[in-house]
Design an enzyme around this catalytic site. Structure first.
Site, short mmCIF file in Angstrom:
data_model
loop_
_atom_site.label_atom_id
_atom_site.label_comp_id
_atom_site.label_asym_id
_atom_site.label_seq_id
_atom_site.Cartn_x
_atom_site.Cartn_y
_atom_site.Cartn_z
N CYS A 250 3.48 75.38 51.26
CA CYS A 250 4.08 76.51 51.99
C CYS A 250 3.47 76.72 53.36
O CYS A 250 4.07 77.37 54.21
CB CYS A 250 3.94 77.78 51.16
N ASN A 381 9.48 71.55 52.74
CA ASN A 381 8.53 71.56 51.64
C ASN A 381 9.24 71.65 50.29
O ASN A 381 9.51 70.65 49.67
CB ASN A 381 7.53 72.71 51.80
N GLU A 382 9.59 72.84 49.86
CA GLU A 382 10.35 72.99 48.61
C GLU A 382 11.51 73.96 48.82
O GLU A 382 11.72 74.89 48.07
CB GLU A 382 9.45 73.39 47.44
#
Length: 660
Positions: A250, A381-382
């Site tokens: 994050c 990232n996600e």
């Protein structure tokens, strides 16, 4: 790392079979080991490292700087600093005072103006990162920038003091001339201290400006000035990682786009790198850390250099124009996405371009003329949803148009299943994505039950990067999670399934990597450290055993013609190492009773000697700690008679068999 939407209960519900069999006779499993080639290669990147600046992993951790807020750049510029004899609402004529001067035209915009009225009474102190760790017999480099403004200050007197105020090392630095100058000194502490402080006093009265007050151990990794903490890098080196993913997590996204990680601000001269608040500064209510910032002394150049030191492929992850979707979820408009895409293209040039290119020249000037030979890059990232897919398309087209040989890591979101996960995979398959990053933080029971997760995966689709995973002993984002033997054992069982499916799963990494014993926000973590030392968790040793014994080619091992993926609580995978001419078998017995295994080799030559490595512990709740690492691999050798391999597998254990 994200706060997951799915939280698991505190009581881990293990299956009845997991705890059954206390009084049974020892069961024998008869396994067939087929040396015939499966034509499936174990990728060199199979087991790697995920680094994120969470839990004080960079500043206060891997980056060996010992002074917190060394250039007064925090939002509260005196964070980490104290003036014990200076009073508020007083002219302080009996001591002195510090004020912050700001020049917003500079990246390092703040410096300290110190007025000394009484040099016998004015004191400035820095507390370090939960203290300053010092080792007796070692030497420490102090440096600072100073401008002599007015008065007759002739010397800066610096001391390292213990918790009782006792001086354990001191040095006086003579001030010469005007203008900004850099000064250096060396400390030699008389004893080992975990929580020392830096104390600064002055000789004479007057005004000076100070900035970049820095303290480093001389004994850093590879002896580099201003480098990395040696014991922590050594633990990474010992993992023999196939890749280093950085800088997160994050951290890449930021709570807002303004707070995202921008790699161009982390290169060049260290003193010119712009500080930034850390996303985990107030990420969790249970561990607020308002003094958590990023100095970027550990920047992208240093990450690439570290990957090179480790013999690992560098894997940088870049913002795709989406802030953390668990925070503001701020989006860059599609028409404004070009600078983000250009950052990716420029990074490839920085890593791989020759010295005649704009960014390759900067890398060369920083001390690395040869390219870093980067092969992988991550977009986002996600992230999840249509907004991510829309932006990924733009990045993919731009990168592969200019750099067709670069492999792109895309993401499937923060969870191992669910609506967003399914949507991401469906869309990324349509786009012929190369490698998809999956994350799973879950209970030990989940890991034990999901060793077959990739058995029926589409062999023609994108490859899988198991980019963040760790068993949670209590529940996701629970501060009481432990790195106990149960979590490590369940991860080992799961990893046999990753290895059995090495034609689909080509990259894996545990997360998070590091945690400061007093500065952590998230648990569990692979390596724990304080200001003086570090220890490896049972989970670390599982990772190490798999990575150090990954082999080169997958081979089949079965019982009654079927792979072992939890039947009778047994999990098994096998590889050949063609370079070492070894057969390596990994066995996890997730049962409270010892079992016996007889292995019948077929289509392969087996020598007469076998190395057996055992990782186990008497209790599933057992942990390692700073005082002792009780859960570590134990190694022995035994003879192989008549080509038959017979071995005892202890209860609740990971066993590695290496056969020449």
């Amino acid at each position: 790392m994200k706060t997951k939407t799915k939280i698991f209960t505190t009581a881990i519900s293990l299956s009845v079979t997991f705890f059954s069999g206390q009084n049974k006779t020892i069961k024998t499993h008869f396994l067939d080991l087929d040396g015939t080639s499966t034509n499936i290669k174990i990728q060199p990147t199979m087991y790697g490292i995920f680094f994120e600046d969470i839990n004080f992993a960079a500043d206060g951790g891997l980056y060996a700087e010992l002074i917190k807020n060394r250039s007064f750049e925090f939002d509260e510029p005196l964070t980490g600093w104290k003036q014990p004899n200076t009073k508020t609402l007083s002219p302080n004529l009996d001591s002195g005072f510090l004020t912050i001067i700001t020049d917003k035209s500079k990246t390092n915009k703040n410096y300290a103006r110190i007025t000394v009225w009484n040099d016998k009474n004015y004191v400035l102190e820095n507390e370090g990162f939960r203290g300053i760790g010092l080792h007796q017999g070692e030497k420490y480099d102090l440096s600072f920038n100073l401008e002599n403004v007015s008065g007759n200050i002739s010397a800066v007197n610096t001391s390292l003091i213990d918790e009782n105020g006792t001086v354990i090392s001191s040095v006086s630095t003579i001030i010469k001339g005007g203008g900004w100058q850099k000064y250096n000194a060396v400390f030699a502490p008389s004893k080992t201290i975990e929580k020392a402080k830096l104390q600064i006093t002055f000789s004479g009265k007057g005004v000076v400006n100070m900035d970049m007050i820095s303290l480093f151990p001389q004994d850093t990794w590879k002896g580099r000035k201003g480098g990395l903490r040696k014991d922590l890098v050594q633990k990474l080196y010992d993992l023999q990682p196939g890749f280093l993913r950085f800088p997160g997590g994050c951290i890449v996204e930021g709570r807002t786009l303004a707070e995202r990680y921008q790699w161009k601000k982390t290169i060049g001269k260290v003193e010119d790198r712009e500080n930034l608040i850390n996303k985990w500064n107030n990420g969790f209510a249970h561990r607020l850390t308002p003094d958590y910032w990023q100095s970027f002394g550990l920047g992208f150049f240093e990450y690439f250099q570290l990957a090179e030191d480790l013999g690992a492929e560098p894997l940088p992850i870049l913002s795709c124009g989406m802030a953390c979707q668990f925070n503001t979820a701020e989006l860059v408009k599609m028409e404004d996405l070009d600078p983000y895409v250009q950052d990716a293209l420029d990074l490839i040039e920085f890593a791989n371009g020759d010295s005649n290119t704009k960014w390759g020249k900067i890398r060369s000037e920083m001390g690395h003329p040869k390219p870093f030979n980067m092969k992988l890059i991550g977009v986002g990232n996600e992230q999840w949803g249509a907004d991510y897919i829309e932006r990924y398309k733009v990045f993919e087209k731009a990168i592969h148009t200019k750099y067709s040989d670069i492999k792109i890591i895309s993401g499937s979101g923060p969870s191992p299943d669910g609506e967003f996960f399914d949507y991401g995979w469906k869309e990324l398959k349509k786009l012929n994505a190369q490698i998809v990053d999956e994350h799973y933080y879950n209970s030990p029971e989940w890991f034990l039950k999901n060793a077959d997760r990739y058995d029926k995966c589409d062999r023609r689709g994108p490859k899988v990067f198991a980019g963040e995973y760790a068993a949670q002993s209590v529940g996701v984002v629970k501060p009481d999670n432990k790195n106990n033997w149960l979590t490590a054992l369940s991860e080992a069982a799961f990893m046999t399934g990753l290895e059995r499916n090495a034609d689909v799963v080509t990259m894996t990494s545990y997360a998070p990597l590091f945690a400061h014993a007093e500065g952590w926000q998230w648990t569990p973590d692979l390596i724990w450290f304080n200001n003086l030392k570090s220890y490896a968790t049972p989970n670390y040793y599982v990772q190490k055993l798999f990575s150090n014994n990954k082999g080169t080619d997958l081979i089949k091992i079965s019982e009654n013609g079927k792979p072992l993926k939890g039947e009778n609580n047994l999990y098994v995978s096998a590889v050949r190492d063609l370079k070492k001419e070894e057969t390596i078998i990994k066995i996890v017995n997730a049962d409270p009773q010892e079992t016996s295994v007889e292995i019948n080799p077929k289509n392969s030559k087996i020598g007469s000697q076998m190395t057996k490595i055992v990782l186990t512990s008497a209790g599933l709740s057992d942990e390692n700690n700073f005082q002792s690492e009780t859960i570590t691999p134990k190694e022995e050798t035994q003879a192989i008679k008549k080509g038959k391999i017979s071995v005892e597998i202890p209860a609740n254990s990971l066993v590695i068999l290496k056969i020449k």
